[in-house]
Motif scaffolding. Sequence first.
Motif, short mmCIF file in Angstrom:
data_model
loop_
_atom_site.label_atom_id
_atom_site.label_comp_id
_atom_site.label_asym_id
_atom_site.label_seq_id
_atom_site.Cartn_x
_atom_site.Cartn_y
_atom_site.Cartn_z
N PHE A 218 7.12 10.75 -0.72
CA PHE A 218 6.96 10.02 0.54
C PHE A 218 6.07 10.80 1.51
O PHE A 218 5.25 10.21 2.22
CB PHE A 218 8.33 9.76 1.17
N GLY A 219 6.25 12.13 1.53
CA GLY A 219 5.45 12.94 2.45
C GLY A 219 3.98 12.92 2.09
O GLY A 219 3.11 12.76 2.97
N ARG A 220 3.66 13.07 0.81
CA ARG A 220 2.27 13.05 0.37
C ARG A 220 1.66 11.67 0.59
O ARG A 220 0.48 11.55 0.93
CB ARG A 220 2.17 13.47 -1.09
N GLY B 74 -7.77 7.76 10.04
CA GLY B 74 -8.48 6.55 10.43
C GLY B 74 -9.87 6.43 9.85
O GLY B 74 -10.51 5.37 9.99
N ALA B 75 -10.36 7.48 9.18
CA ALA B 75 -11.72 7.43 8.63
C ALA B 75 -11.88 6.34 7.58
O ALA B 75 -12.97 5.77 7.42
CB ALA B 75 -12.10 8.78 8.04
N LEU B 76 -10.79 6.02 6.86
CA LEU B 76 -10.88 5.03 5.79
C LEU B 76 -11.00 3.61 6.30
O LEU B 76 -11.20 2.68 5.52
CB LEU B 76 -9.67 5.16 4.85
N GLU B 77 -10.90 3.44 7.60
CA GLU B 77 -11.18 2.12 8.18
C GLU B 77 -12.66 1.77 8.05
O GLU B 77 -13.03 0.60 8.11
CB GLU B 77 -10.74 2.08 9.63
N ARG C 114 -1.62 10.68 2.89
CA ARG C 114 -2.76 9.89 2.40
C ARG C 114 -3.02 8.69 3.31
O ARG C 114 -4.17 8.36 3.60
CB ARG C 114 -2.49 9.40 0.98
N LEU C 115 -1.95 8.04 3.76
CA LEU C 115 -2.10 6.82 4.56
C LEU C 115 -2.32 7.09 6.04
O LEU C 115 -2.62 6.16 6.80
CB LEU C 115 -0.85 5.94 4.38
N GLN D 125 0.83 -1.21 0.00
CA GLN D 125 0.00 0.00 0.00
C GLN D 125 0.87 1.25 0.00
O GLN D 125 0.56 2.23 -0.69
CB GLN D 125 -0.92 -0.02 1.22
N ALA D 126 1.94 1.24 0.76
CA ALA D 126 2.85 2.39 0.79
C ALA D 126 3.50 2.58 -0.58
O ALA D 126 3.64 3.71 -1.07
CB ALA D 126 3.91 2.19 1.87
#
Length: 307
Positions: free
Chosen positions: A24-26, A286-289, A30-31, A13-14
């Motif tokens: 890497f920062g963006r 954490g909303a994407l959980e 996102r993650l 995923q990374a």
Amino acid sequence: MADRPLPPLSTLQAFCAIAETGGFGRAAERLGLTQTAVSHQIAQLEGWMGGRLFDRGRHGARLSPLGLRLHPEIASALSSLESALHQAREASASPSLTIATTPEFSSQWLAPRLEAFCRRYPKIEVRTAVGYQRPDFSSVDLAIWLGHGGPDLVTEPLLLDEEFVVSAPALSSRLPSRGAIRAAPLLVYRGMRHTVLDWQRWYEQVTVRDDPNVEPLAGFDIARAVDEAPVFDSFEEMLRACSRGKGFALVRSSLVAEDIAAGRLVRCFVERQPAALNYAMLYPAGALEKSSVALFRKWLISETEHS
């Protein structure tokens, strides 16, 4: 199949997040991770692969030849896995989703497309909170808003808008070659994001353009013209009046694409400017959980890519 264990899903995923965002920062943003954590995941994946996946430079991270070969396959596999897991989860639950956005984005962009999302995921109960007050994320899952959400929220840019002036085709066809901005009123609406400063920024391009055929408009005061403009209750009402030839409207490209394509409105001046603020997705870490949020985010990105 080899006995060697596969690399952790988080490393894949990374890898895709960096490839898609270019840094890497963006990707970390996102993650919902730190940049250090993302770097460690890529180092772990590169160790497993035995080769470098990215070329790092001042302008971000670019896929190496090995990374270029891997990315399409890994992205496709992750997408298939994500869809399968979400569909299985949706089958055993009745999830909900609350989206917050502004009235003009809701009416002009989101509402015409939202039915397609609901048809695709009929078990998700979708609610929308429409207004100009900053979203309350205790009751909102995801917002589509202008600008950055701040340090407590994940911000993902959605659209890069231009601002320009539109009118009805009939009005545009009879504009004089000089002083055309005098030919009709400027239109505004209550709660509008545009201010007199936006009109002034646009109008400066008319007056400073190095064109011998353009003469200064002596006595024309753009601030006064905005102050005296007809005011409508909503963006929709302003556009309807504009399409009937009642005047000029300063608009965002994403909000009038359908009207221009249908011929209801036309760009009546060549001057345009990048929007000072652009629409972005905002949501708590954490909303994407929550599966419904993850599905909506993925769908929304796909829709904006094809806008």
